[in-house]
Design a protein around this motif. Structure first.
Motif, mmCIF file in Angstrom:
data_model
loop_
_atom_site.group_PDB
_atom_site.id
_atom_site.type_symbol
_atom_site.label_atom_id
_atom_site.label_comp_id
_atom_site.label_asym_id
_atom_site.label_seq_id
_atom_site.Cartn_x
_atom_site.Cartn_y
_atom_site.Cartn_z
ATOM 1 N N SER A 22 8.763 4.867 5.199
ATOM 2 C CA SER A 22 9.644 4.288 4.751
ATOM 3 C C SER A 22 10.985 4.687 4.250
ATOM 4 O O SER A 22 12.003 4.159 4.196
ATOM 5 C CB SER A 22 9.735 3.691 3.152
ATOM 6 N N PRO A 52 4.813 4.223 11.482
ATOM 7 C CA PRO A 52 4.131 3.472 10.473
ATOM 8 C C PRO A 52 2.632 3.782 12.031
ATOM 9 O O PRO A 52 1.955 3.779 11.802
ATOM 10 C CB PRO A 52 4.183 2.590 10.905
ATOM 11 N N HIS A 53 2.878 4.074 13.098
ATOM 12 C CA HIS A 53 2.287 4.239 14.366
ATOM 13 C C HIS A 53 1.844 5.711 14.855
ATOM 14 O O HIS A 53 0.093 5.352 15.454
ATOM 15 C CB HIS A 53 2.440 3.633 15.485
ATOM 16 N N LYS A 112 -7.571 9.418 -0.806
ATOM 17 C CA LYS A 112 -6.857 9.042 -1.493
ATOM 18 C C LYS A 112 -7.400 8.748 -3.103
ATOM 19 O O LYS A 112 -6.532 8.556 -3.961
ATOM 20 C CB LYS A 112 -5.438 8.656 -1.699
ATOM 21 N N GLU A 120 16.577 3.595 13.906
ATOM 22 C CA GLU A 120 15.174 2.782 13.808
ATOM 23 C C GLU A 120 14.190 3.245 14.868
ATOM 24 O O GLU A 120 13.045 2.902 14.403
ATOM 25 C CB GLU A 120 16.279 1.017 14.641
ATOM 26 N N GLY A 163 1.659 10.088 8.736
ATOM 27 C CA GLY A 163 0.638 9.405 7.423
ATOM 28 C C GLY A 163 0.823 8.033 6.852
ATOM 29 O O GLY A 163 -0.392 6.724 5.699
ATOM 30 N N GLY A 164 0.690 7.144 8.130
ATOM 31 C CA GLY A 164 0.434 5.503 7.647
ATOM 32 C C GLY A 164 1.314 4.877 6.792
ATOM 33 O O GLY A 164 2.016 5.886 6.125
ATOM 34 N N GLU A 165 0.858 3.774 5.935
ATOM 35 C CA GLU A 165 1.787 3.163 5.475
ATOM 36 C C GLU A 165 1.072 3.497 3.728
ATOM 37 O O GLU A 165 2.151 4.015 2.852
ATOM 38 C CB GLU A 165 0.434 1.761 4.935
ATOM 39 N N ALA A 166 0.157 4.588 3.716
ATOM 40 C CA ALA A 166 0.017 5.215 2.672
ATOM 41 C C ALA A 166 1.337 6.434 2.322
ATOM 42 O O ALA A 166 1.555 7.017 1.300
ATOM 43 C CB ALA A 166 -1.471 5.188 2.153
ATOM 44 N N GLY A 167 1.650 7.090 3.047
ATOM 45 C CA GLY A 167 1.986 8.350 3.340
ATOM 46 C C GLY A 167 1.465 9.711 3.392
ATOM 47 O O GLY A 167 0.128 9.475 2.900
ATOM 48 N N LEU A 168 2.028 10.499 3.273
ATOM 49 C CA LEU A 168 1.538 11.928 2.894
ATOM 50 C C LEU A 168 1.710 12.650 1.633
ATOM 51 O O LEU A 168 2.668 11.994 0.779
ATOM 52 C CB LEU A 168 2.248 12.770 3.705
ATOM 53 N N ARG A 213 -4.305 -2.219 12.019
ATOM 54 C CA ARG A 213 -5.319 -1.334 12.879
ATOM 55 C C ARG A 213 -6.546 -1.825 12.219
ATOM 56 O O ARG A 213 -7.681 -1.020 12.766
ATOM 57 C CB ARG A 213 -4.834 0.367 12.811
ATOM 58 N N SER A 254 0.977 -1.037 -0.304
ATOM 59 C CA SER A 254 0.072 -0.033 0.063
ATOM 60 C C SER A 254 0.827 1.732 -0.576
ATOM 61 O O SER A 254 0.700 2.264 -0.144
ATOM 62 C CB SER A 254 -1.145 0.304 1.294
ATOM 63 N N ALA A 255 2.073 1.241 0.230
ATOM 64 C CA ALA A 255 3.297 2.298 0.393
ATOM 65 C C ALA A 255 2.755 2.826 -0.661
ATOM 66 O O ALA A 255 3.007 3.578 -1.374
ATOM 67 C CB ALA A 255 4.234 2.383 0.879
ATOM 68 N N ASN A 262 6.892 8.580 2.991
ATOM 69 C CA ASN A 262 6.519 7.723 3.434
ATOM 70 C C ASN A 262 7.356 6.940 4.185
ATOM 71 O O ASN A 262 8.658 7.430 4.589
ATOM 72 C CB ASN A 262 6.103 6.310 2.154
ATOM 73 N N THR A 313 5.762 13.108 -1.966
ATOM 74 C CA THR A 313 5.072 12.435 -0.898
ATOM 75 C C THR A 313 5.793 12.204 -0.411
ATOM 76 O O THR A 313 7.292 12.747 -0.292
ATOM 77 C CB THR A 313 4.675 11.135 -1.683
ATOM 78 N N ARG A 363 8.236 -8.678 13.729
ATOM 79 C CA ARG A 363 9.355 -8.559 14.062
ATOM 80 C C ARG A 363 9.923 -9.426 14.939
ATOM 81 O O ARG A 363 10.818 -9.681 15.598
ATOM 82 C CB ARG A 363 9.940 -7.302 14.807
ATOM 83 N N GLN A 418 17.352 0.615 4.998
ATOM 84 C CA GLN A 418 18.194 0.728 3.506
ATOM 85 C C GLN A 418 18.259 1.821 2.779
ATOM 86 O O GLN A 418 19.380 1.619 1.696
ATOM 87 C CB GLN A 418 16.088 0.347 2.628
ATOM 88 N N SER A 477 -1.604 0.483 9.741
ATOM 89 C CA SER A 477 -2.568 0.790 9.254
ATOM 90 C C SER A 477 -3.227 -0.501 8.666
ATOM 91 O O SER A 477 -4.448 -0.602 9.083
ATOM 92 C CB SER A 477 -2.174 1.423 8.388
ATOM 93 N N GLY A 510 0.287 4.203 -2.561
ATOM 94 C CA GLY A 510 -0.562 5.156 -2.516
ATOM 95 C C GLY A 510 0.896 6.510 -3.270
ATOM 96 O O GLY A 510 0.476 7.585 -4.242
ATOM 97 N N GLN A 511 2.064 5.788 -3.526
ATOM 98 C CA GLN A 511 2.799 7.203 -3.848
ATOM 99 C C GLN A 511 2.698 6.283 -5.772
ATOM 100 O O GLN A 511 2.121 8.033 -6.592
ATOM 101 C CB GLN A 511 4.540 6.636 -4.367
ATOM 102 N N HIS A 537 12.138 4.339 12.666
ATOM 103 C CA HIS A 537 11.506 4.006 11.883
ATOM 104 C C HIS A 537 10.419 2.960 12.356
ATOM 105 O O HIS A 537 9.699 2.668 11.775
ATOM 106 C CB HIS A 537 12.422 2.620 10.369
ATOM 107 N N SER A 538 10.573 2.751 13.766
ATOM 108 C CA SER A 538 9.265 2.219 14.373
ATOM 109 C C SER A 538 8.070 2.620 14.515
ATOM 110 O O SER A 538 7.272 2.368 14.788
ATOM 111 C CB SER A 538 9.767 1.088 15.087
#
Lengths: 410, 429
Positions: free
Chosen positions: B236, B130-131, A140, B123, B137-142, A184, A102-103, B234, B232, A211, B241, A181, A106-107, B126-127
């Motif tokens: 990630s 997503p919360h 979106k 890290e 913006g969650g998984e889909a990002g801003l 949740r 989904s990331a 995200n 955008t 993890r 990486q 997301s 979204g992009q 990074h952790s």
């Protein structure tokens, strides 16, 4: 006048001259994770999409030309996807197919939206065959994005309904999901349906994504609540290790899952998997044999996991292409998008179509149980997915979100 | 020095003139290469000059990106007027602040412990990201859109390219100027020997915090440019990486030379862009390049170039020409053999090929190097051996010859105390 407008005009002019010699071929770009950790999913999507387009090409292609497909490797990250989107747009792609993550979805959907605002004369369609985040159909959402995969509530409702009818849901439901997301969204769906299917959510847990190596502390928590069933949207290792830990603790509880059909899950879980439920958008046990056999002949395997979704989504798109005819002239992408809104496609389980409000596909959901004695056992085991019930799309689908405000082309 | 200036101006002219002639795909690839170059240069301020290897620089890159995407959203909704061209300033400011804060803790330790603290801090983000949907913006990002500013619409990739180019040139210029200042000299001395710095009366911890913060600030500018170009952000971008990639760019380019990481980042980004479009094995090739550079040119591509420039008057170029030509030829032979084997295996071991074999029952010929090959024909597998074995032999011979020719002129020994420290000591402290 800024230079880019002149350049764009020049390119459009060149494009306008070309059809006099040759019809404009329809160009499809598959922007997938074809290297890196998500390759296995990306590869399946690309294979399934190409299969459908190959079939369309053997039936005469589109606009008097074979449909052109090109794979673009986004290397599993959003930045790579953004790069490859520009490349595809520069190559003149009309349609983009993407699914893993989904990331990246979204992009891609945002890139498509902005491209279409800036280039209203040659818009691009985004066909999403795997990204399940609710937000893609909410805040979106836009006219040129079509979502052929389901979302958390879309699959949870039929899953609960069938488990409840089978008497396996019970009164005490435990919710365990990944803390991002998707997880949740799952948790919300589980809590929201408590009254409808008459159960109590005894505890809900969100844990780190991919993890955790040892789920036994979580299983101890599950055990202490003594639930009848556990509903989880976990995928990959988080699902496997959770089921294994439950098996090791000799806990007699039924799992309701979303991703049990991911290749390798049943083999890894072994007998622990038997009796658990999965809600998916297709099950080859129910299909006419010819389809899966032809697919196996072309690709070497039966359609699994995300492939049926891709076959259905791209299948509807190919069906919609039959409704438009540009007589070998310029391709009007908006007309194709409108045709997709008005197309009904038989995916072998019933008709599917696209909801106009948010372009979410209305697809029947199959709820299956892991069992032996099936026609298509998976992962080299004796187990496979025995279909229990198919729930019609209209009964399963969630209401369109208020956050989706779609502007339609005039 | 004069030659260097001319070379840089020529490169700059090329970067300004060429892109309008290229497609948007290439323009975008160049934007990414420029951003990677700035990120690597900022990272190298810490690693190459300050001697502090950070494994979590994605954090400051990402902070810059998210700052700018939030600001862009405010501009888009009309809350704050802020010119698009100055957006990276905001990313720089926030990254500077975060860098100073993180740097305060991380620089208390050095070496491996420093690296681990930076890794842990990255890290953490990074952790956490997503919360925290409202912020990241969650998984889909801003997502946001570039608004017109200063008469530019910023709708086309080309305009974004020139915006990126301007920022990258200014920032790299500033980073280079930094190395010429007394504080820049102090940074180098810090890398050479921290203890000595302390005995000379400098505040080592304070210096390290400042170096860390400045490096974070320029990484933030790179992140900002990325957010502007992608529109955008995200979570990630915080992944290991991203941190690992900048380490790769820096060491392939050569961390001991200012322009090394910039060269490394440009070469590898464009390599990725070109090769990933051709083969799915591009990561393997990238890995092979990294290993080869580390084994045979530990100072990186930049180090090799610099050694040649430094020795240009002393080297017997006429006698070197033949072994260099031979080495190039032999290198090409070995590369061809490797590419042939990898591409053959990629095709023959693919699922599509297996499916085709199952369907037709025969092993169809496949195409590599615009020629068809039979899987079980002995020549198919003899071909790479015929290239590889003589290639390796010739390569060894050529390098042995090059080595002897180089060694003859190699008599410049700097002594034990590194140059920067020597300079400081002579400065009277």
């Amino acid at each position: 006048m800024p230079r880019w407008i002149t350049t764009a005009a020049a390119i459009t002019a060149l494009g306008a001259i070309a059809p006099a010699v040759q019809a404009e071929p329809l160009k499809i770009a598959i922007i997938e994770s074809l290297s890196g950790p998500q390759t296995s999913t990306g590869r399946l999507i690309a294979t399934a999409a190409e299969y459908v387009i190959d079939q369309a090409n053997t039936n005469g292609g589109f606009n008097g030309e074979p449909i052109q497909v090109k794979e673009y490797d986004n290397a599993g990250d959003t930045s790579g996807a953004a790069t490859k989107f520009r490349e595809a747009a520069a190559d003149g792609a009309h349609v983009i197919i993407q699914g893993a993550s989904s990331a990246i979805g979204g992009q891609v959907t945002e890139d498509v939206r902005k491209h279409n605002i800036r280039n209203p004369d040659n818009p691009i369609i985004y066909i999403n065959v795997g990204a399940e985040a609710m937000e893609l159909r909410g805040k979106k959402c836009h006219f040129h994005a079509f979502h052929f995969t389901t979302t958390a509530p879309y699959r949870t409702v039929p899953l609960m309904q069938v488990m409840s009818e089978q008497g396996d849901l019970g009164k005490r439901v435990y919710s365990i999901n990944q803390n991002y997301s998707w997880g949740r969204d799952m948790e919300t769906a589980i809590v929201d349906n408590a009254d409808r299917f008459d159960y109590q959510v005894v505890d809900k847990v969100l844990h780190e994504v991919n993890r955790i190596q040892d789920f036994s502390p979580f299983v101890a928590r599950i055990k202490s609540e003594n639930p009848d069933s556990v509903i989880t949207g976990n995928w990959s290792n988080d699902l496997l290790l959770l089921m294994k830990a439950v098996g090791d603790a000799n806990l007699d509880v039924t799992f309701g899952t979303i991703f049990m059909d991911q290749p390798g899950n049943v083999a890894n879980a072994g007998d622990v998997a038997e009796g658990h439920y999965v809600a998916h958008s297709s099950n080859i046990e129910l299909l006419d044999e010819a389809g899966p056999e032809a697919y196996k002949k072309a690709t070497g395997h039966y359609p699994v996991f995300i492939e049926p979704t891709t076959l259905n989504g791209v299948g509807l798109f190919a069906e919609a292409l039959k409704q438009v005819d540009f007589d070998g002239g310029d391709i009007n992408v908006n007309e194709i998008a409108l045709a997709m809104e008005n197309t009904t496609f038989d995916n072998g389980l019933g008709g599917m179509h696209v909801r106009k409000a948010d372009h979410q596909a209305v697809i029947p959901i199959v709820v299956s149980q892991v069992a032996s004695g099936v026609k298509y056992p998976v992962d080299g085991t004796e187990l496979g997915f025995k279909p229990i019930k198919t729930v019609a799309g209209e009964d399963a689908i969630y209401p369109a979100q208020d956050s989706c405000r779609m502007r339609r082309p005039k | 020095m004069r030659y260097a200036l001319i070379a840089i101006l020529a490169l700059l002219a090329l970067l300004i003139i060429a892109p309008p002639l290229l497609g948007t795909g290439w323009q975008y690839a160049l934007i990414n290469a420029l951003i990677a170059a700035l990120f690597a240069a900022a990272f190298n301020l810490l690693v190459g000059q300050g001697g502090m290897l950070s494994f979590g620089h994605a954090a400051y890159f990402g902070v810059g990106a998210f700052t700018v995407i939030h600001l862009m959203q405010s501009v888009e909704y009309g809350d704050i007027p802020f010119p698009t061209v100055l957006l990276p300033l905001a990313g720089a400011a926030v990254s500077l602040l975060c860098g100073a804060l993180a740097g305060f803790f991380a620089t208390m330790r050095s070496g491996v412990y420093f690296a681990l603290v930076t890794l842990a801090l990255a890290e953490l983000l990074h952790s956490l990201a997503p919360h925290w949907d409202e912020m990241f913006g969650g998984e889909a990002g801003l997502s946001s859109m570039r608004m017109p500013s200063l008469g530019f619409t910023f709708g086309s990739t080309l305009e974004v390219y020139y915006l990126t180019l301007s920022w990258v040139v200014i920032c790299i210029g500033l980073l280079y100027a930094y190395t010429r200042t007394p504080f820049g000299r102090l940074t180098l001395a810090l890398r050479d020997n921290e203890q000595r710095i302390r005995f000379m009366g400098f505040n080592a911890h304070g210096t390290k915090i400042v170096v860390f913060a400045i490096s974070a600030m320029f990484s933030g500018v790179a992140g900002s440019l990325m957010a502007i170009s992608n529109e955008t952000a995200n979570y990630s971008v915080f992944s290991t990486q991203v941190s690992a990639l900048v380490v790769l760019h820096t060491f392939v380019g050569g961390s001991t030379i200012f322009f090394g990481p910039i060269v490394g980042a440009c070469v590898l980004s464009l390599f990725t862009f070109v090769v990933s479009g051709v083969t799915h094995s591009w990561m393997l090739y990238q890995g092979i390049i990294f290993v080869l550079v580390m084994l045979f040119a530990p100072k990186g591509i930049g180090g090799v170039i610099q050694a040649h420039i430094e020795q240009r008057h002393a080297l017997p170029w006429k006698r070197l020409a033949a072994p260099y030509a031979l080495a190039t030829l032999a290198g090409l032979m070995v590369a061809c053999a490797t590419v042939f084997v990898v591409q053959s295996l990629e095709i023959v071991l693919s699922r599509e090929y297996a499916a085709a074999v199952a369907r037709t029952g025969e092993y169809a010929p496949y195409t590599v190097f615009a020629r068809e090959w039979q899987v079980f024909h002995p020549f198919t597998w003899l071909f790479p051996v015929l290239l590889l074995v003589p290639g390796l032999y010739l390569l060894r011979r050529a390098f042995a010859r090059i080595q002897t020719l180089w060694d003859k002129d190699d008599d410049n020994d700097n002594g034990d105390i590194p140059a920067a420290t020597q300079e400081l000591m002579e400065g009277g402290r």
